[in-house]
Design a protein around this motif. Sequence first.
Motif, mmCIF file in Angstrom:
data_model
loop_
_atom_site.group_PDB
_atom_site.id
_atom_site.type_symbol
_atom_site.label_atom_id
_atom_site.label_comp_id
_atom_site.label_asym_id
_atom_site.label_seq_id
_atom_site.Cartn_x
_atom_site.Cartn_y
_atom_site.Cartn_z
ATOM 1 N N ARG A 298 8.549 -5.166 15.170
ATOM 2 C CA ARG A 298 8.100 -4.327 14.674
ATOM 3 C C ARG A 298 8.084 -3.162 14.341
ATOM 4 O O ARG A 298 8.772 -2.165 15.054
ATOM 5 N N GLY A 299 8.549 -3.095 12.321
ATOM 6 C CA GLY A 299 9.185 -2.119 12.019
ATOM 7 C C GLY A 299 8.336 -2.199 10.613
ATOM 8 O O GLY A 299 7.517 -1.854 10.321
ATOM 9 N N VAL B 91 6.958 -11.988 9.728
ATOM 10 C CA VAL B 91 6.157 -10.745 8.315
ATOM 11 C C VAL B 91 6.895 -10.271 7.717
ATOM 12 O O VAL B 91 6.535 -9.226 8.357
ATOM 13 N N GLY B 92 7.545 -10.489 6.873
ATOM 14 C CA GLY B 92 7.707 -9.359 6.224
ATOM 15 C C GLY B 92 7.557 -8.381 5.431
ATOM 16 O O GLY B 92 8.402 -7.232 5.373
ATOM 17 N N GLU B 93 6.782 -8.550 5.137
ATOM 18 C CA GLU B 93 6.222 -7.476 4.108
ATOM 19 C C GLU B 93 4.295 -7.624 4.012
ATOM 20 O O GLU B 93 3.801 -9.086 3.813
ATOM 21 N N ASP C 299 -3.043 -7.613 13.492
ATOM 22 C CA ASP C 299 -3.616 -8.447 15.097
ATOM 23 C C ASP C 299 -3.535 -10.092 14.907
ATOM 24 O O ASP C 299 -2.823 -10.749 15.645
ATOM 25 N N ILE C 300 -3.019 -10.562 13.617
ATOM 26 C CA ILE C 300 -3.162 -12.148 13.196
ATOM 27 C C ILE C 300 -1.396 -12.479 13.668
ATOM 28 O O ILE C 300 -1.193 -13.897 14.863
ATOM 29 N N ALA C 301 -0.774 -11.350 13.392
ATOM 30 C CA ALA C 301 1.138 -11.844 13.973
ATOM 31 C C ALA C 301 0.732 -11.112 15.559
ATOM 32 O O ALA C 301 1.687 -12.169 15.515
ATOM 33 N N TRP D 77 4.889 -13.661 15.873
ATOM 34 C CA TRP D 77 5.903 -13.221 15.030
ATOM 35 C C TRP D 77 5.428 -11.681 14.688
ATOM 36 O O TRP D 77 4.880 -10.964 15.163
ATOM 37 N N SER D 78 6.926 -11.670 14.819
ATOM 38 C CA SER D 78 7.321 -9.958 14.275
ATOM 39 C C SER D 78 6.875 -9.652 13.263
ATOM 40 O O SER D 78 6.522 -10.585 12.282
ATOM 41 N N TRP D 79 6.936 -8.378 12.722
ATOM 42 C CA TRP D 79 6.445 -7.764 10.920
ATOM 43 C C TRP D 79 7.333 -6.231 10.961
ATOM 44 O O TRP D 79 7.962 -6.012 11.429
#
Length: 365
Positions: A39-40, A290-292, A312-314, A319-321
């Motif tokens: 998460r970043g 999710v990169g962006e 919230d979906i990620a 999924w990471s984001w």
Amino acid sequence: MNIIFRLITLAGILAIFTNCNNSKKEHTQPSQFKWETYRGVNVACDISEKDVKDLAASGANLMRFSTAVCTYMEMEAPFAYKESAFQKLDSVLNWGEQYGVAVLIDPHRYPGSEHKWTMLGSDPFFKDFKYHDILINFWKKLANQCAKRGDVVAGYDLLNEPEIPVDMEKNTPQDINLLYKKLTKAIREVDSMHTIVYALPRIYNEETKVMQGYHKGIEVLEIPDDNNICLETHTYIPVPFTHQNIWEEGDYVAYPTKIDGILWDKAQLEKEQKELIAFSEKHPNIPVFVGEFSSPRWTGQDGMRFLTDVIDIAEKHNWSWAYHAFRENQVWDPEMNITNRNDSTRIANAPRWELLKSYFKKNAK
């Protein structure tokens, strides 16, 4: 004399034993550095050590280091490498290692791509194999430089937002699967340790003039034969909301909102990603990133709702984001005012930054 001799001998034996043990420790390392839950944020060329330190204090555990404006090579022939860019990467990795923030290496732009921030299907890159060869040689060099950097390297982000036609021809420069196979082979020749990240392409239909988002790219991507990979998508939907008033003034678009008869809300965002969600559920061993994702900071509480829905979906699907973007451009800067476009003062408790930090807390668990 005998006592002294025995003591010396014993000390020597202990030293040998200790050195052997230390030697074993030095050579003990994981067989691979697997993709973690991240998460970043996205960061850019001008990131400083203080920025990384501040980012670590926020709880973020990843920075996607994008270098669109300080490329690793010249964009024109003879495409010479720029050692200053490689040196900056080393500095960023050193800071990431020092403060505990992993780095996803995202070169973002290459020779043959005409736009700074995205790849277009009309780019020379997708029309001439020479640009693929340039890219293959570049990734060999970069991966060789980073192969021994350990888990501070989250992975190698090969392409940023590639675009392909709906009727993509196999074994041509527009064949993204062929390119990914070549790049994977080249990287694995010098680095078998780090994760390779494959960006899902957006798909353009020339006849209907319809562009399908990155989530849909899972339907055309042939998963490379590699046991340490990650798939990347971006969430900029609906575009009239996420990119409003950036380049020119226009009417305000709310969120949630109706566009062309479709109500864009959290349910619609999730529906739009149904193909990728189905793949992720079927292949839980292949991480998704999710990169962006973002909206202009001055979209206020609507922007806050949009970010919350995307995250919230990620989180729901593991999924990471990475939020776009941290101290990169005042359009997206989460530490600034969320309603006044003209106020670019950074404030410690800015609402958007507080929202992101509330999710970063999950990294500590």
